[in-house]
Design an enzyme around this catalytic site. Structure first.
Site, short mmCIF file in Angstrom:
data_model
loop_
_atom_site.label_atom_id
_atom_site.label_comp_id
_atom_site.label_asym_id
_atom_site.label_seq_id
_atom_site.Cartn_x
_atom_site.Cartn_y
_atom_site.Cartn_z
N GLU A 703 2.25 -7.42 10.61
CA GLU A 703 1.38 -7.06 11.73
C GLU A 703 0.11 -7.89 11.75
O GLU A 703 -0.69 -7.79 12.66
CB GLU A 703 0.99 -5.58 11.65
CG GLU A 703 2.19 -4.65 11.70
CD GLU A 703 1.77 -3.20 11.61
OE1 GLU A 703 1.72 -2.53 12.65
OE2 GLU A 703 1.50 -2.75 10.48
N ASP A 727 0.49 -4.85 16.88
CA ASP A 727 -0.68 -5.27 16.11
C ASP A 727 -0.69 -6.78 15.91
O ASP A 727 -1.75 -7.40 15.96
CB ASP A 727 -0.71 -4.54 14.76
CG ASP A 727 -1.34 -3.17 14.90
OD1 ASP A 727 -2.39 -3.08 15.57
OD2 ASP A 727 -0.78 -2.19 14.39
N CYS A 774 9.87 -4.04 15.24
CA CYS A 774 9.75 -2.63 15.63
C CYS A 774 8.58 -2.42 16.58
O CYS A 774 8.29 -1.29 16.97
CB CYS A 774 9.60 -1.74 14.40
SG CYS A 774 8.15 -2.13 13.42
C1 PEP Z 1 3.12 -2.41 15.84
O1 PEP Z 1 1.95 -2.62 15.54
O2 PEP Z 1 3.81 -3.18 16.53
C2 PEP Z 1 3.77 -1.19 15.35
C3 PEP Z 1 5.07 -1.01 15.49
O3 PEP Z 1 2.97 -0.23 14.81
P1 PEP Z 1 2.04 0.76 15.70
O4 PEP Z 1 2.32 0.46 17.14
O5 PEP Z 1 2.39 2.15 15.33
O6 PEP Z 1 0.67 0.36 15.26
MG MG Z 2 1.02 -1.39 14.04
#
Ligand code: PEP
Ligand code: MG
Length: 846
Positions: A703, A727, A774
């Site tokens: 991230e 992120d 993800c």
């Molecule tokens: C992301 O940062 O892409 C991630 C899957 O985590 P979150 O959106 O929960 O920060």
């Molecule tokens: Mg994230």
């Protein structure tokens, strides 16, 4: 020169200016004055003069009187945002008016819903050499009664002065180490501590004072971590009380170890508030197109729906102080009983009910309302006045965490109002197929929307990777965010086309466009149905290249819809969502049961449990993190777990215990350095050894740009990598994912992000490790082919998008994906990448 007399311009309740729940007015920054909580609906001239200003939103009039004195009459707070709705000006700029002449007519029912408060400041903005003597007593006032005398300097009587009588008080300065400052819980505990003494104690902070016996008044001071407060005590045991209270506060009250103090000041926030107050809303016209940012793709057509909280009728006139006091007393008792026996079923709901119960017991709220009742107000009006003033004061602190609590006061007001009328509130049902328009939404509000009601979401603020966006995408609900204030000017019921994929909200675009958009929406629906019908086959390209399609979960209830869409596993369980609104940390047993239940529901399919990702835009009340100047770059993700080893090891033990329920793996969020991975691995191995179980696979979330460029080193020591594109995009482009001002530029298909994804895949490949995605890109049909072409082996999408992702994959070949991916790496803008990706889909017949 004779004095100028000012008469009361509006029937209502006269109060001192410092009670106005807006620091810009209350501080006297704009001038001396008073305020009127209106009962009347016509604003009159307090004296003869000339209208020199009439805001186009109709809510504020400026008059120039004799000798250059100027007055500002400002109806309500934040009423500028109504764009004129509810206001009928009765005079124009340049008009000469006589004393008492009507200036403005207001439809209170229309204004009350959109305004922060109806309290109307009446200010002398230019005294022009006059001293002001306020002559009306605070309390009920009628139009035309004498309000003030403006006496030319030199003739003024000495000021009355309203300073409180001086009293001998002991004082002690205390620096507040509590990570969340003096929020509701510590305020209540301090009030409790004080009960053991006879002393009276007040707290002074930033020039304001409150009684320590009233948690509500204390809350209004908005004392933050690192602030220094002064405790002022009088009475027989003042010394002992001071010592005990100071010891309690300085001991941290169990609210975590203090962190470095952030430097954002309340004063700065107030300036921002004042700026926000002059934002204009112009009602969009038929044919206008508002540009926003895609939060969840799709297209929807329907009437605008701006949900309005149903309101019980409130008696305008009281039936006598005794009767009204008894009514309030009974209503509070009934609500207390209901809250006490209610069981929300969910831990978070129970916590909210508990918080409301504590507020109900606050003597400042009931005492304040009873004082108004004694002056002749009805129970309903008095309760509303006190609770709305509390809410407004919290919002005016400029601190998001305190401002969020304002909703609790408004909720509690409504609970008591419905109790007073003796009926249950009607349930708000969204008109089927409507487009919900709002300033911003809470994740819980979106989650609570029943299926089949709203067809799409459009908000003035918000960001595309916010958690509202994530929930909308998980429901397959088209959503546009960051549309700006103009969206709030669209009248209820206006037909709009929400082209979320194209980033446009088309206002009343005409029958042809509406029909075309409906046809497009129907085609999309047909595609979704076909995708759903084919969703049980394994994820793969048309030429058989296997790409697993998983789903992201935030709760147990996500499992069934994801499996119905053909999810082959869970690529991201956001564990922080499971316990987000909890006041106390979930214990090991509770966590183990929760993870185990989700693993079982997946019936053997893989479950990747992400370690708590708290901090940044995901605060958790049970894990306080000090105010940070730059939270996205601060203590969040795995940094929190490493700073609080007991939190990390409790969660890891819970996950290890749940491994007997399914195929569980672990992944760590926000990794930026190899050492962090090693630290997590060490805890995992130690806890697994202590429990006598095998350690599951450990993955790294990519991230941060650091993790992407160090992917090979990380891959050498982890079992898999999963890219969090939300992120990764914000950190690569240095654009806050929750900031609407930069939301237009946050695009995961920016070539800079794609190059980091390519680098991640190449680094992982060197050590034979697989890479998944993800983040939001895994749910975007345009991105699917590119990600596969870059070497991604697993896509974990929002539950509502899984079938479509599979269908998209099935229409593409690996070779085409690779060709377009290498072209995209050479592109110089996200728009160019999108064009390449759209072309790939078009050629595949999508
Ligand atoms: C992301 O940062 O892409 C991630 C899957 O985590 P979150 O959106 O929960 O920060
Ligand atoms: Mg994230």
């Amino acid at each position: 020169m004779p004095p100028i007399s000012l008469s009361v311009p509006l029937a209502g309740w006269l109060c001192p200016l410092h009670e106005v729940p807006d620091p810009v007015f209350a501080s006297g920054m704009l001038g001396q004055g008073v305020a009127i909580d209106p009962l009347g609906d016509v604003l009159h001239a307090p004296a003869a003069g000339e209208v020199i200003g009439f805001h186009e939103a109709g809510h504020a009039v400026t008059l120039r009187l004799h000798e250059g004195v100027e007055l500002l009459l400002h109806f309500g707070l934040d009423t500028v945002g109504l764009g004129g709705v509810g206001f009928t000006p009765l005079v124009r700029i340049g008009d000469k008016v006589s004393a008492g002449q009507p200036l403005l007519r207001v439809v209170l029912d229309e204004v009350v819903d959109g305004a922060r408060s109806l309290v109307t400041p009446v200010l002398v903005t230019e005294p022009s050499g006059h001293a002001i003597e306020w002559v009306a007593a605070f309390g009920p006032v009628e139009v035309g009664q004498p309000m003030a005398l403006l006496v030319p300097d030199g003739l003024a009587a000495p000021a009355n002065g309203d300073a409180a009588a001086f009293e001998e008080r002991l004082s002690r300065d205390v620096r507040v180490p509590l990570a969340h400052g003096l929020h509701a819980r510590p305020c209540a505990r301090l009030a409790e501590t004080l009960k053991g003494f006879d002393a009276q104690v007040r707290v002074a902070a930033a020039g304001r004072e409150a009684s320590l016996a009233s948690p509500t008044a204390m809350l209004r001071l908005a004392v933050r971590h690192g602030d220094t407060i002064t405790l002022l005590a009088s009475g027989p045991d003042a010394d002992a009380a001071l010592a005990e209270l100071a010891r309690t506060i300085e001991g941290g009250m169990g609210e975590g170890a203090p962190f470095p103090v952030g430097s954002a000041t309340t004063a700065e926030a107030h300036v921002a508030d004042a700026d926000a107050a002059v934002v204009q809303v112009t009602a969009p016209l038929a044919g206008d197109v508002l540009r926003g940012v895609t939060a969840s793709p799709g297209i929807a057509v329907g009437p605008v729906w701006r949900p309005v909280q149903p309101e019980p009728p409130i008696d305008a006139i009281g039936a006598g102080a005794e009767v009204e006091a008894a009514r309030l007393h009974d209503a509070l008792a009934a609500v207390r009983a209901k809250l006490g026996s209610a069981n929300g079923g969910q831990a978070e709901e129970d916590a909210i009910l508990g918080a409301h119960l504590a507020l109900l017991d606050d003597p400042e709220l009931s005492g304040g309302a009873l004082a108004l009742i004694a002056e002749g107000m009805s129970a309903g009006l008095a309760w509303r006045r006190i609770l709305h003033a509390e809410a407004a004061a919290l919002r005016a602190t400029g601190d998001a965490r305190f401002a969020e609590r304002a909703a609790d006061f408004l909720d509690l007001d409504l609970r008591v109002q419905w109790q007073l009328v003796g009926t249950e509130p009607p349930i708000v049902v969204a008109p089927a197929g409507s487009i919900l328009v709002a300033d911003d939404l809470l994740p819980s509000q979106v989650a609570a929307l029943p299926p089949g009601g709203v067809a799409g979401l459009a908000t003035a603020r918000g960001g595309p990777t916010s958690h509202v966006a994530i929930i909308a995408a998980s429901r397959g609900l088209p959503a546009l965010v960051a549309l700006g204030n103009a969206v709030l000017g669209i009248a209820d019921g206006t037909t709009v086309v929400l082209d979320a994929a194209g980033g446009a909200l088309e206002v009343d675009p005409g029958a042809d466009r509406v029909n075309a958009a409906r046809a497009e929406a129907a085609l999309r629906e047909a595609r979704r149905a076909a995708a759903l019908a084919a969703s049980s086959r394994p994820g793969a390209t048309a030429d058989g290249h296997r790409v697993k399609v998983f789903a992201n979960f935030g709760k147990l209830d996500d499992v069934a819809p994801a499996l119905a869409q053909g999810a082959e596993g869970c690529g991201l369980l956001r564990t922080e969502f499971l316990f987000l609104d909890r006041a106390d940390a979930p214990d090991e047993d509770e966590q183990a049961a929760c993870y185990g239940a989700i693993a079982k529901a997946l019936e053997g399919r893989p479950l990747i449990v992400r370690l708590l990702d708290i901090g940044g835009d995901k605060p958790a009340p049970y894990l306080p993190i000090a105010v940070e100047e730059n939270p996205a770059l601060g203590l969040r993700g795995i940094r929190v777990g490493l700073a609080r080893p007991e939190v990390l090891s409790t969660q890891i033990r819970a996950i290890l215990r749940a491994t007997s329920s399914g195929d569980i793996r672990i992944m760590a969020p926000m990794i930026a350095r190899v050492e962090e991975l090693r630290d997590v691995r060490e805890v995992l191995l130690a806890e697994a050894a202590a429990l006598g179980v095998a350690a599951p696979e450990l993955g790294v979330m990519v991230e941060t740009p650091a993790a992407a460029v160090m992917a090979d080193r990380l891959a050498a020591e982890c079992d898999f990598l999963s890219i969090g594109t939300n992120d990764l995009t914000q950190y690569t482009l240095a654009m806050d994912r929750g900031n609407a001002a930069v939301a237009g530029g946050i695009d995961g298909l920016d070539p800079a992000v794609l190059r980091l994804i390519a680098q991640t895949c190449a680094g992982a490949d060197r050590f034979g490790k697989w890479v998944g995605v993800c983040g939001g890109l895994a749910s975007d049909p345009l991105a699917v082919g590119l990600l596969v072409g870059l070497g991604v082996a697993e896509l974990s999408a929002a539950p509502g998008q899984v079938a479509e992702v599979k269908a998209t994959l099935a229409a593409l070949t690996r070779e085409h994906c690779e060709i377009v991916a290498s072209e995209a790496l050479e592109a110089s803008s996200a728009a160019q990448v999108r064009a390449l990706a759209a072309n790939l889909l078009r050629k595949a017949g999508l």
